[in-house]
Design an enzyme around this catalytic site. Structure first.
Site, PDB file in Angstrom:
ATOM      1  N   GLU A  22       4.759  -5.157   7.119  1.00  0.00           N
ATOM      2  CA  GLU A  22       4.033  -4.066   7.791  1.00  0.00           C
ATOM      3  C   GLU A  22       4.504  -3.840   9.225  1.00  0.00           C
ATOM      4  OE1 GLU A  22       2.637  -6.441   5.918  1.00  0.00           O
ATOM      5  OE2 GLU A  22       0.998  -5.621   4.712  1.00  0.00           O
ATOM      6  N   ALA A  26       0.862  -1.177   0.000  1.00  0.00           N
ATOM      7  CA  ALA A  26       0.000   0.000   0.000  1.00  0.00           C
ATOM      8  C   ALA A  26       0.900   1.230   0.000  1.00  0.00           C
ATOM      9  CB  ALA A  26      -0.890  -0.031   1.230  1.00  0.00           C
ATOM     10  N   GLY A  84       0.647  -4.981   0.959  1.00  0.00           N
ATOM     11  CA  GLY A  84      -0.568  -5.026   0.143  1.00  0.00           C
ATOM     12  C   GLY A  84      -0.323  -5.644  -1.225  1.00  0.00           C
ATOM     13  N   GLU A 124      -0.611  -9.241  -0.625  1.00  0.00           N
ATOM     14  CA  GLU A 124      -2.034  -9.523  -0.346  1.00  0.00           C
ATOM     15  C   GLU A 124      -2.856  -9.505  -1.631  1.00  0.00           C
ATOM     16  OE1 GLU A 124      -2.025  -6.414   2.678  1.00  0.00           O
ATOM     17  OE2 GLU A 124      -2.717  -7.894   4.130  1.00  0.00           O
TER      18      GLU A 124
HETATM   19  N1  CO8 Z   1       4.592   3.235  -0.551  1.00  0.00           N
HETATM   20  C1  CO8 Z   1       5.003   4.396  -1.065  1.00  0.00           C
HETATM   21  N2  CO8 Z   1       6.150   4.555  -1.743  1.00  0.00           N
HETATM   22  C2  CO8 Z   1       6.923   3.475  -1.902  1.00  0.00           C
HETATM   23  C3  CO8 Z   1       6.572   2.210  -1.386  1.00  0.00           C
HETATM   24  C4  CO8 Z   1       5.336   2.105  -0.684  1.00  0.00           C
HETATM   25  N3  CO8 Z   1       4.891   0.944  -0.190  1.00  0.00           N
HETATM   26  N4  CO8 Z   1       7.557   1.343  -1.691  1.00  0.00           N
HETATM   27  C5  CO8 Z   1       8.482   2.019  -2.373  1.00  0.00           C
HETATM   28  N5  CO8 Z   1       8.109   3.310  -2.505  1.00  0.00           N
HETATM   29  C6  CO8 Z   1       8.839   4.384  -3.179  1.00  0.00           C
HETATM   30  C7  CO8 Z   1      10.020   4.848  -2.381  1.00  0.00           C
HETATM   31  O1  CO8 Z   1       9.612   5.779  -1.385  1.00  0.00           O
HETATM   32  C8  CO8 Z   1      10.891   5.474  -3.439  1.00  0.00           C
HETATM   33  O2  CO8 Z   1      10.352   6.754  -3.753  1.00  0.00           O
HETATM   34  P1  CO8 Z   1      11.371   8.045  -3.861  1.00  0.00           P
HETATM   35  O3  CO8 Z   1      12.231   7.706  -5.035  1.00  0.00           O
HETATM   36  O4  CO8 Z   1      10.421   9.169  -4.111  1.00  0.00           O
HETATM   37  O5  CO8 Z   1      12.098   8.097  -2.584  1.00  0.00           O
HETATM   38  C9  CO8 Z   1      10.645   4.582  -4.644  1.00  0.00           C
HETATM   39  O6  CO8 Z   1       9.417   3.890  -4.384  1.00  0.00           O
HETATM   40  C10 CO8 Z   1      11.722   3.539  -4.830  1.00  0.00           C
HETATM   41  O7  CO8 Z   1      11.866   2.813  -3.614  1.00  0.00           O
HETATM   42  P2  CO8 Z   1      13.267   2.580  -2.892  1.00  0.00           P
HETATM   43  O8  CO8 Z   1      14.193   3.702  -3.190  1.00  0.00           O
HETATM   44  O9  CO8 Z   1      12.999   2.275  -1.456  1.00  0.00           O
HETATM   45  O10 CO8 Z   1      13.748   1.277  -3.678  1.00  0.00           O
HETATM   46  P3  CO8 Z   1      14.751   0.148  -3.149  1.00  0.00           P
HETATM   47  O11 CO8 Z   1      15.056  -0.684  -4.346  1.00  0.00           O
HETATM   48  O12 CO8 Z   1      15.886   0.752  -2.402  1.00  0.00           O
HETATM   49  O13 CO8 Z   1      13.912  -0.707  -2.092  1.00  0.00           O
HETATM   50  C11 CO8 Z   1      11.956  -1.866  -1.280  1.00  0.00           C
HETATM   51  C12 CO8 Z   1      12.810  -1.471  -2.517  1.00  0.00           C
HETATM   52  C13 CO8 Z   1      12.733  -2.846  -0.392  1.00  0.00           C
HETATM   53  C14 CO8 Z   1      10.709  -2.565  -1.831  1.00  0.00           C
HETATM   54  C15 CO8 Z   1      11.580  -0.621  -0.467  1.00  0.00           C
HETATM   55  O14 CO8 Z   1      11.045   0.359  -1.349  1.00  0.00           O
HETATM   56  C16 CO8 Z   1      10.569  -0.864   0.612  1.00  0.00           C
HETATM   57  O15 CO8 Z   1      10.890  -1.375   1.656  1.00  0.00           O
HETATM   58  N6  CO8 Z   1       9.283  -0.447   0.373  1.00  0.00           N
HETATM   59  C17 CO8 Z   1       8.231  -0.537   1.334  1.00  0.00           C
HETATM   60  C18 CO8 Z   1       7.758  -1.956   1.502  1.00  0.00           C
HETATM   61  C19 CO8 Z   1       6.686  -2.025   2.547  1.00  0.00           C
HETATM   62  O16 CO8 Z   1       6.870  -1.729   3.701  1.00  0.00           O
HETATM   63  N7  CO8 Z   1       5.462  -2.451   2.120  1.00  0.00           N
HETATM   64  C20 CO8 Z   1       4.345  -2.567   3.001  1.00  0.00           C
HETATM   65  C21 CO8 Z   1       3.544  -1.302   2.930  1.00  0.00           C
HETATM   66  S1  CO8 Z   1       2.240  -1.272   4.139  1.00  0.00           S
HETATM   67  C22 CO8 Z   1       1.030  -2.177   3.448  1.00  0.00           C
HETATM   68  O17 CO8 Z   1       1.111  -2.655   2.336  1.00  0.00           O
HETATM   69  C23 CO8 Z   1      -0.181  -2.345   4.282  1.00  0.00           C
HETATM   70  C24 CO8 Z   1      -1.240  -3.138   3.529  1.00  0.00           C
HETATM   71  C25 CO8 Z   1      -2.525  -2.951   4.234  1.00  0.00           C
HETATM   72  C26 CO8 Z   1      -3.696  -3.241   3.338  1.00  0.00           C
HETATM   73  C27 CO8 Z   1      -3.826  -2.296   2.241  1.00  0.00           C
HETATM   74  C28 CO8 Z   1      -4.404  -0.993   2.660  1.00  0.00           C
HETATM   75  C29 CO8 Z   1      -4.597   0.018   1.563  1.00  0.00           C
END
Ligand code: CO8
Length: 259
Positions: free
Chosen positions: A133, A66, A110, A113
């Site tokens: 999460e 998400a 998400g 999921e």
């Molecule tokens: N949300 C928003 N932006 C994101 C997300 C995300 N989940 N994941 C990545 N991005 C963005 C980053 O902020 C970055 O943006 P910017 O260039 O503007 O800084 C861009 O994408 C590229 O990401 P990274 O630079 O972090 O890329 P890396 O290759 O270094 O890392 C990862 C990749 C490991 C995937 C890393 O981006 C990461 O850890 N992302 C978050 C993963 C995460 O925590 N996911 C769970 C989110 S919570 C959730 O899904 C709850 C679900 C609940 C049900 C749904 C409700 C709506």
């Protein structure tokens, strides 16, 4: 055709391919993307020219979860009144036709999921699945604790949900989350191939088969078996059952007419 800004759609034969397309945010699933995905899914489900649907992302990410930046300032009353997750997120679970997730790269939170709401996951060798999460001070909220546990069992589900550890494609396949692993370049083609096979079959039988397997997630064994038997019996009312069995007896391929 509706105008979409966060997904790309195309038909490959009778298989609809929906590509999540927010590459700069690794396909983070914001409200608008989920609205567009829901709209596309409902449209394809209603279109008799479509036999199956593939959902995919990019080479780097199916979806990294998400949209954390969109979620971070939300309050409990706001997410409650908006039915956050419910309305927007469950669209895929209401689709009658088979939906196949073609996953390359990250399928996290998400994103994992969403893949699990599909009927089948085809994974690229590069796929990584996780429910991270807990790192954000929350828990999975779109079925992750339930569907992951049913798919891979308590031991591994606890491991992933409590530690945020990611699982690679091999572990995911070994654990029962993933149906097939293919080279990254082939993941969409493989999913489309499965969709094409489904397109050659009887649509009522396909829809009932999907419904019956999904019933195993919802009910007891005895109720599920009863449901299956009724669905099996009901298919004897279709022309396709007569055609399928006649074709077998006559040693020729069947020509199903979806009725
Ligand atoms: N949300 C928003 N932006 C994101 C997300 C995300 N989940 N994941 C990545 N991005 C963005 C980053 O902020 C970055 O943006 P910017 O260039 O503007 O800084 C861009 O994408 C590229 O990401 P990274 O630079 O972090 O890329 P890396 O290759 O270094 O890392 C990862 C990749 C490991 C995937 C890393 O981006 C990461 O850890 N992302 C978050 C993963 C995460 O925590 N996911 C769970 C989110 S919570 C959730 O899904 C709850 C679900 C609940 C049900 C749904 C409700 C709506």
């Amino acid at each position: 055709m509706a105008e979409y800004t966060m997904i790309l759609t195309e038909m490959q034969g009778r298989v609809a391919v929906i590509r999540l397309n927010r590459p700069k945010a690794l396909n983070a699933l914001c409200d608008q993307l989920m609205e567009e995905l829901g709209q596309a899914l409902r449209g394809y489900d209603a279109d008799p020219g479509v036999a199956a649907i593939v959902i995919t992302g990019s080479e780097k990410a199916f979806a990294a979860g998400a949209d954390i930046k969109e979620m971070q300032s939300r309050t409990y009353p706001a997410v409650y009144l908006d039915d956050f997750i419910g309305k927007r997120w469950e669209a895929v679970t209401y689709v009658q036709k088979p939906v196949i997730a073609a996953v390359a790269g990250y399928a996290l939170g998400g994103g994992c999921e969403l893949a699990m709401m599909c009927d089948m996951i085809i994974a690229a060798e590069t796929a990584k699945f996780g429910q991270p999460e807990i790192n954000l001070g929350v828990i999975p909220g779109a079925g992750g604790t339930q569907r992951l546990t049913r798919a891979i069992g308590k031991a591994k589900a606890m491991d992933l949900v409590l530690t945020a550890r990611m699982m690679d494609a091999n572990e995911a396949e070994r654990s029962g989350l993933v149906a097939r692993i293919v080279p990254a370049a082939d993941v969409v083609a493989e999913a489309v191939k499965i969709g094409e096979k489904i397109a050659s079959l009887s649509a009522p039988a396909v829809a009932m088969a999907k419904e019956a397997v999904n019933r195993a997630f919802e009910t007891t064994l005895a109720e599920g078996v009863k449901f299956e038997r009724r669905a099996f019996q009901a298919l004897f009312s279709t022309e396709d059952q007569k055609e399928g069995m006649a074709a077998f007896a006559e040693k020729r391929p069947p020509a199903f007419r979806n009725r």
